[in-house]
Scaffold this motif. Structure first.
Motif, PDB file in Angstrom:
ATOM      1  N   PHE A 107       0.305  -3.874  -0.543  1.00 49.32           N
ATOM      2  CA  PHE A 107       1.149  -3.367  -1.644  1.00 49.32           C
ATOM      3  C   PHE A 107       0.298  -2.932  -2.484  1.00 49.32           C
ATOM      4  CE2 PHE A 107       3.254  -8.026  -1.512  1.00 49.32           C
ATOM      5  CZ  PHE A 107       4.078  -8.102  -0.416  1.00 49.32           C
ATOM      6  N   SER A 108      -1.166  -2.859  -2.784  1.00 48.19           N
ATOM      7  CA  SER A 108      -1.919  -2.439  -2.876  1.00 48.19           C
ATOM      8  C   SER A 108      -1.334  -0.405  -3.309  1.00 48.19           C
ATOM      9  CB  SER A 108      -3.151  -2.257  -3.648  1.00 48.19           C
ATOM     10  OG  SER A 108      -3.862  -1.727  -2.759  1.00 48.19           O
ATOM     11  N   LEU A 109      -1.729   0.151  -1.983  1.00 47.61           N
ATOM     12  CA  LEU A 109      -1.150   1.219  -1.450  1.00 47.61           C
ATOM     13  C   LEU A 109       0.581   1.392  -1.873  1.00 47.61           C
ATOM     14  CD1 LEU A 109      -2.547   1.176   1.771  1.00 47.61           C
ATOM     15  CD2 LEU A 109      -3.355   2.479  -0.199  1.00 47.61           C
ATOM     16  N   VAL A 110       1.246   0.099  -1.856  1.00 49.46           N
ATOM     17  CA  VAL A 110       2.126   0.855  -1.953  1.00 49.46           C
ATOM     18  C   VAL A 110       2.428   1.700  -3.556  1.00 49.46           C
ATOM     19  CG1 VAL A 110       4.465  -0.552  -2.015  1.00 49.46           C
ATOM     20  CG2 VAL A 110       3.810  -0.197  -0.181  1.00 49.46           C
ATOM     21  N   ASN A 153      -0.392   1.293   6.669  1.00 51.85           N
ATOM     22  CA  ASN A 153      -0.709   1.154   5.979  1.00 51.85           C
ATOM     23  C   ASN A 153      -1.777   2.706   6.060  1.00 51.85           C
ATOM     24  OD1 ASN A 153      -0.924  -1.428   4.686  1.00 51.85           O
ATOM     25  ND2 ASN A 153      -2.775  -2.109   5.298  1.00 51.85           N
ATOM     26  N   GLU A 154      -1.831   3.066   7.094  1.00 50.04           N
ATOM     27  CA  GLU A 154      -3.259   4.635   7.129  1.00 50.04           C
ATOM     28  C   GLU A 154      -1.240   5.493   7.307  1.00 50.04           C
ATOM     29  OE1 GLU A 154      -4.843   7.755   7.803  1.00 50.04           O
ATOM     30  OE2 GLU A 154      -5.597   5.281   7.731  1.00 50.04           O
ATOM     31  N   ASN A 155      -0.409   4.729   7.129  1.00 51.55           N
ATOM     32  CA  ASN A 155       0.713   6.169   7.302  1.00 51.55           C
ATOM     33  C   ASN A 155       0.951   5.791   5.595  1.00 51.55           C
ATOM     34  OD1 ASN A 155       2.222   6.146  10.150  1.00 51.55           O
ATOM     35  ND2 ASN A 155       3.223   4.608   9.518  1.00 51.55           N
ATOM     36  N   VAL A 178       0.650   9.439   3.573  1.00 51.26           N
ATOM     37  CA  VAL A 178       0.939  10.294   2.450  1.00 51.26           C
ATOM     38  C   VAL A 178       0.805   9.744   1.087  1.00 51.26           C
ATOM     39  CG1 VAL A 178       3.510   9.366   1.152  1.00 51.26           C
ATOM     40  CG2 VAL A 178       3.431   9.165   4.038  1.00 51.26           C
ATOM     41  N   ILE A 179       0.444   9.655   0.658  1.00 49.73           N
ATOM     42  CA  ILE A 179      -0.599   8.725  -0.793  1.00 49.73           C
ATOM     43  C   ILE A 179      -1.427  10.403  -0.435  1.00 49.73           C
ATOM     44  CG2 ILE A 179      -2.065   7.827  -2.383  1.00 49.73           C
ATOM     45  CD1 ILE A 179      -0.834   5.320  -1.338  1.00 49.73           C
ATOM     46  N   ALA A 180      -1.831  11.198   0.523  1.00 48.57           N
ATOM     47  CA  ALA A 180      -3.348  11.934   0.169  1.00 48.57           C
ATOM     48  C   ALA A 180      -2.311  12.702   0.762  1.00 48.57           C
ATOM     49  CB  ALA A 180      -3.801  11.903   1.152  1.00 48.57           C
ATOM     50  N   GLY A 181      -1.606  13.227   1.081  1.00 47.07           N
ATOM     51  CA  GLY A 181      -0.607  14.241   1.052  1.00 47.07           C
ATOM     52  C   GLY A 181       0.028  15.008   0.395  1.00 47.07           C
ATOM     53  N   ASP A 182       0.250  16.151   0.698  1.00 46.45           N
ATOM     54  CA  ASP A 182       1.489  17.038  -0.516  1.00 46.45           C
ATOM     55  C   ASP A 182       2.101  17.217  -0.103  1.00 46.45           C
ATOM     56  OD1 ASP A 182       1.565  19.520  -2.208  1.00 46.45           O
ATOM     57  OD2 ASP A 182       0.373  21.161  -1.468  1.00 46.45           O
ATOM     58  N   TYR A 183       3.109  16.485  -0.195  1.00 46.13           N
ATOM     59  CA  TYR A 183       4.478  16.565   0.064  1.00 46.13           C
ATOM     60  C   TYR A 183       4.984  16.813  -1.049  1.00 46.13           C
ATOM     61  CZ  TYR A 183       2.183  14.843   4.454  1.00 46.13           C
ATOM     62  OH  TYR A 183       1.268  14.362   5.250  1.00 46.13           O
ATOM     63  N   ALA A 208       0.397   1.997  -5.293  1.00 45.32           N
ATOM     64  CA  ALA A 208      -0.417   3.546  -4.970  1.00 45.32           C
ATOM     65  C   ALA A 208       0.701   4.480  -4.806  1.00 45.32           C
ATOM     66  CB  ALA A 208      -1.269   3.608  -4.901  1.00 45.32           C
ATOM     67  N   LEU A 209       1.743   4.484  -3.994  1.00 48.35           N
ATOM     68  CA  LEU A 209       2.689   5.617  -3.955  1.00 48.35           C
ATOM     69  C   LEU A 209       3.915   5.426  -4.409  1.00 48.35           C
ATOM     70  CD1 LEU A 209       3.505   7.170  -1.303  1.00 48.35           C
ATOM     71  CD2 LEU A 209       5.330   4.809  -0.313  1.00 48.35           C
ATOM     72  N   LEU A 210       4.001   4.947  -5.211  1.00 44.28           N
ATOM     73  CA  LEU A 210       5.139   4.705  -6.322  1.00 44.28           C
ATOM     74  C   LEU A 210       4.909   4.932  -7.448  1.00 44.28           C
ATOM     75  CD1 LEU A 210       6.355   1.430  -5.817  1.00 44.28           C
ATOM     76  CD2 LEU A 210       7.986   2.901  -5.162  1.00 44.28           C
ATOM     77  N   ALA A 211       3.084   4.929  -8.055  1.00 43.10           N
ATOM     78  CA  ALA A 211       2.805   5.218  -9.313  1.00 43.10           C
ATOM     79  C   ALA A 211       1.959   6.898  -8.949  1.00 43.10           C
ATOM     80  CB  ALA A 211       1.285   4.868  -9.967  1.00 43.10           C
TER      81      ALA A 211
END
Length: 124
Positions: A70-73, A40-42, A46-51, A75-78
């Motif tokens: 799953f909510s983090l996944v 979850n921390e990873n 990634v979500i917060a990073g500028d990649y 958010a990443l996919l969105a």
């Protein structure tokens, strides 16, 4: 945002611990919880990073084994501002619904088949 050197070190240690636990078949509930926290921390980083792109190796397995929020996944996919490369051993419907590219690899030969155990730095 950006993490401090101490936070980066803590994350590296958590990731290493998670890799060791993931390779074990008899992980305790406490070890499993530590793996989930590390995953979850990873994802948060990634979500917060500028990649421009991110590679999340074996994220499909973490999703399929419910070892990540799953909510983090979701958010990443969105996020549509980066390319994502997500891997896993089995199809992950959450990914296939949203993927632009899907590639399936097939194992022809693997050291496990001849009895070689997982090696630190290679398989975990």
């Amino acid at each position: 945002g950006n993490a401090t050197g101490r936070e980066n070190q803590q994350l590296k240690e958590a990731i290493e611990a998670a890799k060791v636990v993931a390779a074990k078949s008899d992980a305790t509930a406490e070890e499993q919880a530590a793996v989930i926290r590390a995953h979850n921390e990873n994802l948060r980083r990634v979500i917060a990073g500028d990649y421009a792109f991110a590679v999340l190796d074996e994220l499909g397995d973490a999703v399929n084994k419910q070892a990540v929020d799953f909510s983090l996944v979701g958010a990443l996919l969105a996020q549509n501002d980066r390319e994502l490369i997500l891997t896993g051993h089995a199809e992950t419907p959450l990914f296939t619904e949203r993927a632009d590219y899907i590639t399936e690899f097939r194992c022809i030969r693997h050291p496990f088949q001849s009895g070689l155990a997982a090696r630190r730095g290679i398989e975990f």
